[in-house]
Design a protein around this motif. Structure first.
Motif, PDB file in Angstrom:
ATOM      1  N   TRP A  71       3.503   3.890  -1.408  1.00 53.36           N
ATOM      2  CA  TRP A  71       4.798   4.684  -1.525  1.00 53.36           C
ATOM      3  C   TRP A  71       3.869   6.139  -1.762  1.00 53.36           C
ATOM      4  N   LYS A  72       2.824   6.384  -2.242  1.00 49.50           N
ATOM      5  CA  LYS A  72       2.491   7.613  -2.170  1.00 49.50           C
ATOM      6  C   LYS A  72       2.107   8.041  -0.731  1.00 49.50           C
ATOM      7  N   ASN A 100       5.408  -6.200   2.573  1.00 57.25           N
ATOM      8  CA  ASN A 100       5.564  -6.863   4.008  1.00 57.25           C
ATOM      9  C   ASN A 100       4.952  -5.939   5.132  1.00 57.25           C
ATOM     10  N   GLY A 101       3.724  -5.425   4.816  1.00 59.25           N
ATOM     11  CA  GLY A 101       3.147  -4.759   5.844  1.00 59.25           C
ATOM     12  C   GLY A 101       3.418  -3.356   6.030  1.00 59.25           C
ATOM     13  N   SER A 102       4.262  -2.755   5.203  1.00 56.62           N
ATOM     14  CA  SER A 102       4.745  -1.398   5.012  1.00 56.62           C
ATOM     15  C   SER A 102       3.486  -0.434   5.506  1.00 56.62           C
ATOM     16  N   ALA A 103       2.329  -0.495   4.722  1.00 49.74           N
ATOM     17  CA  ALA A 103       1.196   0.459   5.114  1.00 49.74           C
ATOM     18  C   ALA A 103       0.795   0.226   6.894  1.00 49.74           C
ATOM     19  N   LEU A 104       1.045  -0.723   7.292  1.00 48.18           N
ATOM     20  CA  LEU A 104       0.604  -1.022   8.647  1.00 48.18           C
ATOM     21  C   LEU A 104       1.515  -0.252   9.498  1.00 48.18           C
ATOM     22  N   THR A 105       2.878  -0.391   9.518  1.00 51.88           N
ATOM     23  CA  THR A 105       4.035   0.254  10.096  1.00 51.88           C
ATOM     24  C   THR A 105       3.955   1.826   9.955  1.00 51.88           C
ATOM     25  N   SER A 106       3.432   2.266   8.453  1.00 54.38           N
ATOM     26  CA  SER A 106       3.635   3.632   8.094  1.00 54.38           C
ATOM     27  C   SER A 106       2.202   4.513   8.976  1.00 54.38           C
ATOM     28  N   LEU A 107       1.270   3.673   8.791  1.00 51.62           N
ATOM     29  CA  LEU A 107      -0.017   4.400   9.314  1.00 51.62           C
ATOM     30  C   LEU A 107       0.243   4.167  10.997  1.00 51.62           C
TER      31      LEU A 107
END
Length: 202
Positions: free
Chosen positions: A65-66, A105-112
């Motif tokens: 979230w950062k 749920n893989g949020s960093a993958l999607t966000s990147l």
């Protein structure tokens, strides 16, 4: 160190006492991102960036979230001055993916993936649609029924001209299960889904 002590120390170091916890960040981000506009939105996101700048890798959910907050601020700020925050977001997402890509749920993958798609390419920045596609696919695989994973891959495909595939993903995103405690974010995202469907002629 107990988590609540860490939260208190972070608040004291910044000159104010606040709780850096996941529900609070998510709620305040939704308020800043969807309820505010223009300068007010930029200032609200900037404040969240300041409050999360000391977060380290101890909690991968908070680190994700950062990254989301820095990425959102970069989008609101725009221009070359935004690149610093896009790079901060990139570093946060990469750190999460390196340790546990399944976080949230893989949020960093999607966000990147979104970052790679949105920022300019070389020599200005690190934008790369090939990397964006790979990360967005991985994010969707990690969360096949998620509202964000479907929406952001749909947005990418729409920008690539694949309207039919984008429309399919948007309709799936529209049917995503509500997220308890994240009603404001869900309403905001559903608005974006409807807007993109309308743009695609649905």
């Amino acid at each position: 160190m107990p988590k609540f002590v860490t939260l208190l120390m972070l608040g004291l170091l910044s000159g104010s006492v606040f709780a850096i916890d996941l529900p609070t960040l998510q709620s305040r981000w939704a308020e800043a991102n969807y309820a505010a506009n223009g300068d007010a939105k930029e200032k609200a996101l900037e404040q969240l960036v300041k409050e999360t700048e000391s977060l380290g890798p101890q909690d991968l959910s908070l680190l994700t979230w950062k990254g989301i907050i820095n990425s959102s601020y970069a989008g609101a700020k725009g221009g070359l001055g935004a690149l610093k925050y896009a790079k901060e977001a990139k570093a946060a997402f990469e750190a999460v993916i390196a340790k546990d890509a399944s976080t949230l749920n893989g949020s960093a993958l999607t966000s990147l993936g979104v970052l790679y798609h949105k920022v300019p390419g070389w020599p200005i920045a690190f934008g790369d649609d090939k990397k964006a596609a790979d990360l967005l696919k991985r994010g969707l695989a990690a969360n096949p029924d998620g509202i964000d994973s479907n929406y952001f891959y749909a947005e990418f495909l729409a920008d690539q001209g694949d309207k039919a595939a984008a429309r399919q993903l948007l309709l799936k995103a529209r049917q995503a299960a509500p997220r308890p405690g994240r009603e404001s974010a869900d309403r905001g995202r559903q608005g974006e889904i409807t807007a993109l469907l309308n743009k695609l002629g649905s």
